[in-house]
Write an enzyme that holds these catalytic residues in place. Structure first.
Site, PDB file in Angstrom:
ATOM      1  N   THR A   1     -10.018 -33.940  21.771  1.00 36.71           N
ATOM      2  CA  THR A   1      -8.965 -34.377  20.855  1.00 36.71           C
ATOM      3  C   THR A   1      -9.182 -33.698  19.508  1.00 36.71           C
ATOM      4  O   THR A   1      -8.711 -32.594  19.288  1.00 36.71           O
ATOM      5  CB  THR A   1      -8.942 -35.910  20.722  1.00 36.71           C
ATOM      6  OG1 THR A   1     -10.257 -36.377  20.395  1.00 36.71           O
ATOM      7  CG2 THR A   1      -8.477 -36.557  22.012  1.00 36.71           C
TER       8      THR A   1
ATOM      9  N   LYS B   1     -16.720 -35.482  25.082  1.00 39.86           N
ATOM     10  CA  LYS B   1     -15.845 -35.292  23.936  1.00 39.86           C
ATOM     11  C   LYS B   1     -16.182 -36.376  22.922  1.00 39.86           C
ATOM     12  O   LYS B   1     -16.613 -37.478  23.267  1.00 39.86           O
ATOM     13  CB  LYS B   1     -14.371 -35.352  24.328  1.00 39.86           C
ATOM     14  CG  LYS B   1     -13.833 -36.685  24.800  1.00 39.86           C
ATOM     15  CD  LYS B   1     -13.476 -37.709  23.755  1.00 39.86           C
ATOM     16  CE  LYS B   1     -12.559 -37.123  22.704  1.00 39.86           C
ATOM     17  NZ  LYS B   1     -12.258 -38.163  21.632  1.00 39.86           N
TER      18      LYS B   1
ATOM     19  N   THR C   1     -18.345 -43.578  20.070  1.00 43.65           N
ATOM     20  CA  THR C   1     -16.990 -43.260  20.502  1.00 43.65           C
ATOM     21  C   THR C   1     -16.943 -41.914  21.191  1.00 43.65           C
ATOM     22  O   THR C   1     -17.116 -40.893  20.561  1.00 43.65           O
ATOM     23  CB  THR C   1     -16.058 -43.208  19.301  1.00 43.65           C
ATOM     24  OG1 THR C   1     -16.141 -44.439  18.667  1.00 43.65           O
ATOM     25  CG2 THR C   1     -14.643 -42.937  19.741  1.00 43.65           C
TER      26      THR C   1
ATOM     27  N   GLU D   1     -15.880 -34.877  12.723  1.00 41.25           N
ATOM     28  CA  GLU D   1     -14.642 -34.403  12.117  1.00 41.25           C
ATOM     29  C   GLU D   1     -14.856 -33.915  10.688  1.00 41.25           C
ATOM     30  O   GLU D   1     -14.982 -34.709   9.758  1.00 41.25           O
ATOM     31  CB  GLU D   1     -13.601 -35.530  12.146  1.00 41.25           C
ATOM     32  CG  GLU D   1     -13.114 -35.810  13.559  1.00 41.25           C
ATOM     33  CD  GLU D   1     -12.318 -37.088  13.675  1.00 41.25           C
ATOM     34  OE1 GLU D   1     -11.605 -37.232  14.677  1.00 41.25           O
ATOM     35  OE2 GLU D   1     -12.426 -37.945  12.785  1.00 41.25           O
TER      36      GLU D   1
ATOM     37  N   ASN E   1      -8.550 -37.811   8.482  1.00 40.90           N
ATOM     38  CA  ASN E   1      -8.313 -39.111   9.099  1.00 40.90           C
ATOM     39  C   ASN E   1      -7.330 -39.984   8.331  1.00 40.90           C
ATOM     40  O   ASN E   1      -7.225 -41.188   8.583  1.00 40.90           O
ATOM     41  CB  ASN E   1      -9.647 -39.860   9.244  1.00 40.90           C
ATOM     42  CG  ASN E   1     -10.477 -39.319  10.388  1.00 40.90           C
ATOM     43  OD1 ASN E   1     -10.229 -39.619  11.548  1.00 40.90           O
ATOM     44  ND2 ASN E   1     -11.449 -38.479  10.058  1.00 40.90           N
TER      45      ASN E   1
END
Length: 428
Positions: free
Chosen positions: A166, A192, A203, A289, A411
């Protein structure tokens, strides 16, 4: 500087790294196709399938979040039968907080795969990753199941890996071959994860396969050991998701005899499984991220393992500490204050703190180590912080990252952007 009790170095295993990821082990195939799950005009792979050609012993660990995605709920029912033959996984939509329809959609995905493969629905597990709260576009997925089955091949790991990504910017795959007796077995996996990462099943999605023949009770013990010392030791942003899933499938296709608990072979398998999971876990942190630092937080010489874990996790999760890491600031004061509120039993006057091998704090007080030298350490993309509590012999390690401005920007509007995109295309 050795850390006792909870450090990956205590679990050593002879191995060689091999290619192939989730299809490195004998008897596994994988493939992926494009469904346009998040965006019907997109061409990226977003539906993956992993299949064992023979019966398996399978175990799984799922999110501890009390809000669980539909796919997790379905998997928890299907895994009870153990003989899993396939995993269907999509990106672009989490199928979480989607009510009864979400459960029906997850079951529809398992049913479609089962019919194509000639197996039972309960032999198929389903996983999803993506935005929470959006209806699953099941009408775009089911027609593509025959296509993804047709794509299955022993070299399909890379496509499957890319289909579950993702916000990931880097692929995450690792596989090893381990000598065992007169033969060898392989363990390989794909994962992932880049955001919403926190201990207690960070997560992520992770699919691991092995051609070792493993007894069910041994698989259960080995998997929980490996998860606890890998995916439960990482944090990026302190969030635990609704979809976290780790699945391990063993089909016994190698020439190694049955691996049982309380045997040297059992210990070898446990360590090998931990090695694969730990490498994948580290890749997840490195690909956080828009993060810029990978930091290993080591707590040593705590009174108990619980105290060591509390201290390590408090430091690893501290937003102030993570901001210091991003700014290349060796601010040991923020580290010791996090240790102080962690709930661990400590004595301030005994605490030593190191950046790399440089001592910043001794006995709770500043040292004469030049700040400029410590800055060189924290300017590196990867470094270690060691916290010595000097109260016992237990240790614990957590892998974390910095907190960047780019992370916040990235985000800030994911859900709103997705909703607007669907409305513009007439899908909402």
């Amino acid at each position: 500087m050795a850390v006792k009790a909870h450090d990956e170095r205590e679990c050593r295993v002879p191995f060689k790294i091999v290619s192939g990821g989730v299809t490195a082990a004998k008897g596994f195939r994988a493939g992926a196709v494009t469904c346009g799950i998040k965006n019907p005009d997109a061409t990226r792979l977003d539906l993956a399938l992993i299949v064992s050609d023979s019966p398996t012993v399978t175990d799984a660990v799922f999110t501890t979040n009390k809000v669980r995605a539909a796919c997790v709920r379905v998997c928890q029912q299907h895994i009870k039968d153990s003989d899993t033959r396939a995993i269907i996984a999509n990106s672009g939509n989490a199928n979480a907080c989607t009510g009864v329809q979400g459960i029906q959609d997850a079951k529809a995905m398992t049913k479609a795969v089962a019919e194509e493969l000639g197996v039972k629905m309960r032999q198929v597990l389903v996983c999803s990753t993506g935005i929470i709260g959006m209806p699953m576009p099941i009408e775009r997925i089911i027609p593509k199941v025959p296509d993804v089955v047709a794509k299955l091949n022993p070299k399909g790991s890379e496509d499957a890996m890319r289909a579950i990504m993702t916000s990931d910017t880097q692929p995450k795959t690792f596989a090893i071959e381990v000598p065992c007796g007169k033969g060898s077995f392989r363990i390989g996996g794909i994962a992932k994860g880049a955001g919403m990462i926190c201990p207690n099943m960070a997560t992520m999605l992770c699919f691991i396969t092995t051609d070792a023949k493993v007894a069910k009770d041994k698989m259960h013990r080995a998997m929980r050991y490996a998860v606890e010392k890998s995916f439960n030791c990482i944090t990026i942003d302190g969030d635990t998701s609704t979809n976290d899933t780790v699945i391990v499938m063993s089909n016994g296709a190698s020439d190694v005899p049955l691996i049982k608990k309380n045997t040297p072979e059992g210990e070898l398998f446990r360590c090998a499984l931990h090695k694969v999971m730990l490498e994948l876990a580290k890749m997840i942190v490195c690909d956080g991220e828009r993060v810029t630092k990978f930091v290993e937080i080591r707590v040593r010489n705590a009174r108990t393992l619980g105290d060591a874990r509390k201290a390590a996790e408090a430091v690893a999760k501290s937003l102030l500490v993570k901001c210091s890491f991003h700014g290349c600031d060796p601010n040991w004061g923020r580290i010791i204050h996090a240790v102080g509120y962690s709930g661990a039993r400590i004595r301030e006057e005994l605490i030593d703190i190191y950046f790399g091998g440089l001592q910043a704090c001794k006995g709770g007080l500043v040292t004469k180590t030049p700040v400029a030298e410590m800055e060189k350490v924290v300017k590196e993309p990867k470094f270690t912080v060691t916290i010595d509590l000097n109260l016992g012999t237990s240790g614990y390690t957590v892998y974390t990252s910095d907190l960047s401005e780019e992370y916040v920007d990235f985000n800030s509007a994911e859900y709103s952007a997705a909703v607007h995109a669907k409305r513009q295309k007439g899908f909402a």
